[in-house]
Design a protein around this motif. Structure first.
Motif, short mmCIF file in Angstrom:
data_model
loop_
_atom_site.label_atom_id
_atom_site.label_comp_id
_atom_site.label_asym_id
_atom_site.label_seq_id
_atom_site.Cartn_x
_atom_site.Cartn_y
_atom_site.Cartn_z
N ALA A 552 51.41 45.55 36.33
CA ALA A 552 52.36 44.70 37.28
C ALA A 552 51.82 44.81 38.63
O ALA A 552 51.90 44.07 39.60
CB ALA A 552 53.65 44.82 36.95
N ALA A 553 51.43 46.32 38.94
CA ALA A 553 51.10 46.68 40.22
C ALA A 553 49.56 46.23 40.46
O ALA A 553 49.07 46.67 41.60
CB ALA A 553 50.99 48.10 40.60
N GLY A 554 48.93 45.37 39.75
CA GLY A 554 47.64 45.23 39.58
C GLY A 554 46.53 46.09 39.19
O GLY A 554 45.27 45.91 39.62
N ASP A 555 46.89 47.05 38.52
CA ASP A 555 46.03 48.02 37.97
C ASP A 555 45.15 47.44 36.92
O ASP A 555 45.52 47.53 35.67
CB ASP A 555 46.62 49.49 37.60
N HIS A 556 43.95 46.93 37.16
CA HIS A 556 43.06 46.18 36.22
C HIS A 556 42.74 47.29 35.20
O HIS A 556 42.30 47.00 34.03
CB HIS A 556 42.02 45.46 36.72
N GLN A 557 42.22 48.39 35.79
CA GLN A 557 41.74 49.62 34.68
C GLN A 557 42.92 49.96 33.63
O GLN A 557 42.38 50.25 32.72
CB GLN A 557 41.36 50.74 35.69
N ALA A 558 44.19 49.94 34.11
CA ALA A 558 45.25 50.24 33.22
C ALA A 558 45.03 49.13 31.91
O ALA A 558 45.40 49.38 30.90
CB ALA A 558 46.41 50.30 33.73
N ALA A 559 44.91 47.95 32.27
CA ALA A 559 44.88 46.81 31.39
C ALA A 559 43.44 47.20 30.49
O ALA A 559 43.54 46.83 29.20
CB ALA A 559 44.80 45.55 32.12
N ASP A 560 42.43 47.31 31.11
CA ASP A 560 41.29 47.86 30.12
C ASP A 560 41.47 48.69 29.32
O ASP A 560 41.03 49.05 28.06
CB ASP A 560 40.31 47.79 31.22
N ARG A 561 42.25 49.98 29.84
CA ARG A 561 42.24 51.22 29.10
C ARG A 561 43.16 50.81 27.95
O ARG A 561 42.97 51.32 26.79
CB ARG A 561 42.84 52.18 29.72
N LEU A 562 44.24 49.74 28.02
CA LEU A 562 44.92 49.41 27.12
C LEU A 562 44.19 48.80 25.99
O LEU A 562 44.57 48.93 24.82
CB LEU A 562 46.17 48.54 27.58
N LYS A 563 43.51 47.82 26.46
CA LYS A 563 42.48 46.93 25.53
C LYS A 563 41.48 48.05 24.51
O LYS A 563 41.20 47.72 23.58
CB LYS A 563 41.92 45.68 26.18
N ASP A 564 41.25 48.97 25.40
CA ASP A 564 40.35 49.96 24.68
C ASP A 564 41.14 50.76 23.41
O ASP A 564 40.67 50.91 22.55
CB ASP A 564 39.70 50.94 25.69
N LEU A 565 42.25 51.13 23.81
CA LEU A 565 43.18 51.74 22.98
C LEU A 565 43.48 50.87 21.65
O LEU A 565 43.47 51.31 20.83
CB LEU A 565 44.48 51.89 23.50
N MET A 566 43.34 49.31 21.99
CA MET A 566 43.86 48.53 20.74
C MET A 566 42.56 48.58 19.95
O MET A 566 42.35 48.32 18.64
CB MET A 566 44.05 47.01 21.41
N ARG A 567 41.34 48.50 20.55
CA ARG A 567 40.07 48.29 19.80
C ARG A 567 40.02 49.60 18.93
O ARG A 567 39.26 49.46 17.83
CB ARG A 567 38.85 48.26 20.99
N ALA A 568 40.67 50.74 19.41
CA ALA A 568 40.50 51.87 18.85
C ALA A 568 41.05 52.12 17.39
O ALA A 568 40.93 52.87 16.60
CB ALA A 568 40.95 53.15 19.70
N GLY A 569 42.17 51.01 17.04
CA GLY A 569 42.65 51.17 16.04
C GLY A 569 43.58 52.35 15.57
O GLY A 569 44.32 52.76 16.21
N GLY A 570 43.20 52.92 14.46
CA GLY A 570 43.79 54.16 14.21
C GLY A 570 42.74 55.15 13.87
O GLY A 570 42.67 56.25 13.15
N SER A 571 41.62 55.16 14.85
CA SER A 571 40.78 56.13 14.62
C SER A 571 40.92 57.72 15.03
O SER A 571 40.31 58.42 14.72
CB SER A 571 39.45 55.50 15.59
#
Length: 616
Positions: A552-571
């Motif tokens: 919400a504060a505009g931290d695009h890197q936080a959003a990108d890290r969150l998407k990377d976590l989603m891609r990681a699945g259960g690795s």
């Protein structure tokens, strides 16, 4: 080896509104992506049954990387095929709990899962017999790269793996150990004689969804009558419910003791750990939120309703009329707009999901309340089942479940091995709660009148008061009741109710008036049967406030890290993935984000209510 279950996310945040006697509309989803017909499903099931005995060919051969890889691959192949059949059956049951054919298919899938695990029960004992050093070596072997996590987890619980004959016995009785959960669901969702009250001049049968509707009614007499009728009915069945719960937990206690675990909690969470210090830290923050902003919120609501104190059935009452109405198309558009901070690609992915046939949103008379997102078939997107209500809670659960859908979609895209594809519970609800927070914040921002702002702020607070703070209480109860079962204590209705109220009172404002049957909440909640689901999912939901704050504060890197976590699945296990995404479960300061959010929303509501009050 515990009975294989699919990665099934049962969203617990909101129970959906249902009409008293609705007719089920045709489903919007298309299950042909799983099977084109019932005959095709039956054929696949028969082939799985026929191929299953072939697993035994590797018995006594697991000494080299090649034979180990072949055995693990054969087991995985059957598990993957069974995941498809299980999904096909479970989705039909979720839509209509009285569908006998679907119920039979689900029972067959559960039995077949047990049979696969029993047939393959020799694998873990033979691998453990190789010794810790050899297992470590195998986990690093390129031939076994797809099974590195499996082998690593096996090293962790090696001392709890039984000899083959005993492993086969314990695995074979898993369906019996889980039977109380199935009986409980049938009783609660299908056969319980739910009472009927008169509301808005018409009879209203108080199935769980209709109860929620009644408890948000502006008329206190309706709320009180609904709560009294519902809880009185539950009280009539508390002996049966206690017997089912006691039987279920006793079975887990037996297995934990058989395997040499200190507790069933330790056994259930071994592969998806929640550090005790992390739960302690998030619990402490929840208590701070309860003693601070939530106590003020309850007091504000009591004043607004002109009551000396709130009863349990008043907690969902509106402070001001809420005229907001959301069609299913509105829900799509608002969710799509709210997730804009996650990036354009994320929005496009969600829009593609909306365009597909992956959700059944129509309420039905025997449809399970709440929502679930079911996945497990790598080649197929997730399926969503909700009973949509055209109000703010309905919008929240819609956004929530599509978070699960996206998490699975990102994980599938990464093309991971089946064993590490599905996210662990400790990360599974991270993006779903971020979705809810983004949607509620967007609704606050777009409110045009004071009444709309008050309604939106109230919705945002209630979305945390029950689905988060209430869940912390549920997790504390889960720990307590399992501990009692491990120690052989009698789980009578009175004993269970005391444990439930002790946990709930710890995480509820002390000013709430307690009623005669308020301690029976354990009767209506199925989550004790979900293998510490809430206890583990709290890591994800706690982290969600931290991520939402940054996004919400505009931290695009936080959003990108969150998407990377989603891609990681259960690795990796949840705490490791969260740390990789910059949220440290061992750092107590991370859990303060949830308290800050509740404080911010409560303060905004206090200002808005004060602004609308006439000056004296």
């Amino acid at each position: 080896m515990r009975l294989l279950v699919l990665a099934l996310a049962a969203a617990a945040s909101v129970s959906q509104t249902q009409s008293p006697t609705p007719k089920a509309a045709p489903p919007d989803w298309d299950l042909s992506a799983l099977y084109p017909s019932a005959d095709a499903a039956a054929k696949d099931r028969a082939e799985i049954e026929a191929e299953m005995p072939g697993l035994a060919r590797w018995k006594g051969t697991l000494v080299d990387a090649q034979s180990i890889r072949d055995a693990l691959a054969a087991r995985s192949a059957l598990r993957m095929r069974l995941a498809r059949y299980y999904a096909w059956a479970m989705l039909r049951v979720s839509r209509d709990g009285s569908d006998e054919a679907a119920g039979a298919d689900l029972a067959a899938a559960t039995d077949l899962s047990s049979n696969i695990e029993t047939t393959a029960a020799f694998i873990e004992p033979e691998l453990v017999a190789l010794g810790n050093a050899r297992l470590a070596e195998l986990a690093r072997n390129e031939q076994l790269a797809a099974y590195a996590k499996t082998l690593t987890l096996l090293r962790i619980r090696a001392s709890h793996v039984l000899p083959t004959a005993q492993e086969e016995l314990v695995t074979s009785v898993q369906p019996l150990l889980r039977q109380p959960a199935s009986v409980r669901d049938t009783l609660f969702n299908v056969e319980l004689p739910y009472p009927t009250i008169t509301a808005e001049g018409e009879p209203r049968r108080l199935v769980p969804g209709a109860l929620r509707r009644s408890l948000t009614d502006p008329d206190r007499a309706t709320r009180k009558a609904a709560w009294h009728a519902f809880t009185t009915t539950q009280d009539s069945f508390k002996l049966t419910q206690a017997a089912l719960l006691s039987s279920y937990l006793s079975g887990l206690a037996w297995e934990a003791k058989k395997r040499g675990w200190a507790s069933q909690t330790e056994m259930v969470t071994a592969s998806d750990p929640v550090p005790a210090a992390a739960f302690s830290a998030l619990s402490a923050e929840a208590e701070r939120a309860v003693r601070g902003p939530l106590t003020r919120y309850v007091a504000l609501k009591a004043r607004a309703l002109h009551l000396p104190a709130l009863a349990t059935y008043d907690l969902g009452a509106p402070i001001a009329p809420d005229t907001r109405h959301y069609t299913i198309d509105d829900a799509k558009a608002l969710t799509l707009a709210a997730v804009a901070p996650m990036g354009q690609e994320y929005q496009q992915r969600l829009a593609r999901g909306f365009a597909g046939k992956w959700i059944d949103w129509h309420p039905g008379p025997t449809k399970a309340p709440g929502g679930l997102t079911l996945y497990g078939v790598a080649s197929v997107p997730a399926y969503i089942s909700i009973s949509y209500s055209e109000d703010a809670p309905g919008l929240a659960i819609f956004a929530h479940e599509w978070g699960h859908w996206l998490h699975w979609d990102y994980a599938r895209e990464a093309n991971r091995p089946y064993e590490t594809l599905a996210p662990e519970t400790t990360t599974n609800d991270l993006i779903t709660f971020v979705h809810e927070m983004l949607v509620t914040d967007a609704e606050i921002a777009r409110a045009k009148t004071s009444a709309e702002r008050i309604a939106a702020l109230t919705t945002a607070i209630d979305a945390l008061r029950s689905p988060y703070i209430g869940v912390v209480a549920q997790a504390a109860f889960d720990l307590a009741v399992r501990d009692a079962a491990d120690k052989g204590r009698a789980l009578t209705p009175e004993a269970i109710s005391k444990l439930y109220c002790d946990a709930r009172d710890r995480f509820s404002p002390s000013t709430i008036q307690r009623g005669e049957h308020d301690c029976l909440g354990w009767v209506t909640e199925p989550y004790v049967y979900y293998d510490m689901y809430f206890y583990r999912y709290l890591l994800a939901t706690s982290a969600a406030a931290w991520f939402a704050e940054r996004i919400a504060a505009g931290d695009h890197q936080a959003a990108d890290r969150l998407k990377d976590l989603m891609r990681a699945g259960g690795s990796k296990d949840g705490p490791a993935l969260l740390k990789q995404a910059d949220f440290d479960v061992a750092d107590p300061s991370g859990y303060a984000a949830m308290t800050r959010r509740i404080e911010r929303l409560t303060a905004a509501l206090e200002r808005e209510v004060k602004r609308t009050q006439p000056t004296r």
